[in-house]
Design an enzyme around this catalytic site. Structure first.
Site, short mmCIF file in Angstrom:
data_model
loop_
_atom_site.label_atom_id
_atom_site.label_comp_id
_atom_site.label_asym_id
_atom_site.label_seq_id
_atom_site.Cartn_x
_atom_site.Cartn_y
_atom_site.Cartn_z
N ASP A 95 -1.90 10.29 10.71
CA ASP A 95 -2.35 10.52 9.34
C ASP A 95 -3.86 10.78 9.40
O ASP A 95 -4.65 9.89 9.70
CB ASP A 95 -2.06 9.23 8.55
CG ASP A 95 -2.48 9.30 7.10
OD1 ASP A 95 -3.13 10.27 6.69
OD2 ASP A 95 -2.14 8.34 6.37
N CYS A 132 -3.72 6.02 -1.84
CA CYS A 132 -2.33 6.11 -1.40
C CYS A 132 -1.66 7.14 -2.30
O CYS A 132 -1.88 7.18 -3.51
CB CYS A 132 -1.67 4.75 -1.55
SG CYS A 132 0.14 4.86 -1.64
N ARG A 167 -0.22 18.18 3.77
CA ARG A 167 0.35 17.29 2.74
C ARG A 167 -0.22 17.69 1.40
O ARG A 167 -1.43 17.89 1.26
CB ARG A 167 -0.03 15.85 3.08
CG ARG A 167 0.08 14.90 1.89
CD ARG A 167 -0.07 13.46 2.33
NE ARG A 167 -0.56 12.63 1.24
CZ ARG A 167 -0.75 11.32 1.32
NH1 ARG A 167 -0.46 10.67 2.44
NH2 ARG A 167 -1.21 10.64 0.29
C1 LIG Z 1 1.90 7.89 4.27
C2 LIG Z 1 0.64 7.21 3.87
O1 LIG Z 1 -0.36 8.19 3.71
C3 LIG Z 1 0.14 6.29 4.99
O2 LIG Z 1 -1.08 6.11 5.09
O3 LIG Z 1 0.96 5.73 5.71
C4 LIG Z 1 0.75 6.34 2.60
C5 LIG Z 1 1.84 5.30 2.68
C6 LIG Z 1 1.74 4.18 1.65
O4 LIG Z 1 0.63 3.86 1.19
O5 LIG Z 1 2.77 3.57 1.35
C7 LIG Z 1 0.89 7.26 1.38
O6 LIG Z 1 -0.16 7.64 0.83
O7 LIG Z 1 2.03 7.60 1.03
MG LIG Z 2 -2.20 7.79 4.41
#
Ligand SMILES: C[C@](O)(C(=O)O)[C@H](CC(=O)O)C(=O)O
Ligand SMILES: [Mg+2]
Length: 307
Positions: A95, A132, A167
């Site tokens: 990520d 997030c 993304r």
């Molecule tokens: C996928 C994600 O970017 C992450 O950092 O793992 C997060 C996961 C979460 O916070 O549950 C996201 O932004 O979805």
């Molecule tokens: Mg993330």
């Protein structure tokens, strides 16, 4: 890997893992990548039969005692991801949040993740400080700015097999049609795959699949905006990758918290020894027997008399 087996050093180098990932993506099917917040968890991901490892920004920042708002640096993330990627023969995706800066920074971020042994990464279209993807109140950069980010990522990549995943967080901010339009522009800018964040239901997952030809990644994070779809459902929807980004951290932290409360209350850990990973299993995962054998081989080595 089963109990009793040692864990030898991975045989594939980073380029081999990238080729493996590209090859497996070319087959139809769904690759499942749980998050690993340290190398030991990555070993368990491999031992339990998954296809790859995911390095979550949310999990890494939480493990560092920080909220997931872009406080960690590119150097920290690459530094934490490297031993996770090196711990197994599986490809590891990282990520990369917003890419940690302007386009030139993004190019360097991608190069450093490549150097750290990752098989690919995702970059998102949020502004810094980010959030997030499953929270409200996100702000996006303009589509052109994200296109520049992705072009910089392509320029920063040396190994063409390094998977660049765009993304988009646009679903919750601008709506589904705008999110799909952005994703199309991101593919035109050079993204190899798309990660549509925080879709609301199966119909939205299907709409993304119908609109794009590139591999799609589904984020099955708990306590989020969307449903927890099964692997079979995602396969049926034509998705190619699924991440369970924070699941292992949440599982571990749930167990740690309840275990600590038990020890505090009882004055002994007797009641929580049974669910613990045993010493021997832990030693299997860290390759204790393998290192002991290397040590014994070296200690017993003698030069022939005429050497
Ligand atoms: C996928 C994600 O970017 C992450 O950092 O793992 C997060 C996961 C979460 O916070 O549950 C996201 O932004 O979805
Ligand atoms: Mg993330």
């Amino acid at each position: 890997m089963t109990a009793g087996e040692s864990f030898p050093r991975p045989l594939l180098d980073a380029a081999g893992k990238r080729r493996l990932l590209r090859g497996r993506l070319a087959e139809s099917g769904l690759l499942r990548l749980p998050g690993a917040f340290n190398p030991l968890v990555a070993r368990l991901v491999a031992a339990t039969g998954f296809d790859g490892v995911y390095v979550s920004g949310g999990a890494l920042s939480a493990a560092a005692g920080l909220p997931d708002i872009g406080l960690t640096t590119a150097t920290e993330v690459a530094g934490w991801a490297a031993p996770i990627a090196a711990a197994t023969d599986l490809p590891t995706l990282a990520d990369a949040d917003t890419g940690f800066g302007e386009p030139v920074n993004v190019a360097r971020t991608v190069a450093s993740l490549e150097d750290a042994g990752l098989a690919g990464c995702h970059l998102e279209d949020q502004v810094l400080p980010k959030r997030c993807g499953h929270l409200d109140g996100k702000t996006l950069v303009g589509r052109d700015e994200m296109v520049h980010r992705l072009r910089a990522a392509v320029a920063g990549r040396r190994d063409r097999d390094f998977l660049l995943i765009a993304r988009t967080d646009a679903r919750g901010v601008e709506g589904l049609p705008a999110a799909i339009d952005r994703a199309r522009a991101y593919v035109d800018a050079g993204a190899d795959a798309v990660f549509p964040e925080a879709l609301a239901d199966e119909a939205e997952f299907a709409a993304f699949r119908a609109a794009l030809d590139v591999p799609l990644l589904a984020n099955m994070t708990e306590f989020g905006k969307g449903p927890l779809l099964t692997a079979d459902t995602l396969r049926g929807l034509g998705y190619n990758l699924v991440i369970y980004p924070v699941s292992t951290l949440r599982l571990a932290m749930g167990a740690v918290e309840s275990g600590l409360r038990r020890i505090a209350a009882d004055g002994t850990q007797a009641a929580v020894v049974a669910p613990m990973m045993t010493r021997s299993r832990l030693y299997d995962l860290v390759g204790y027997a393998h290192y002991a054998q290397v040590d014994a081989d070296i200690a017993s080595f003698t030069l022939p008399p005429d050497a």
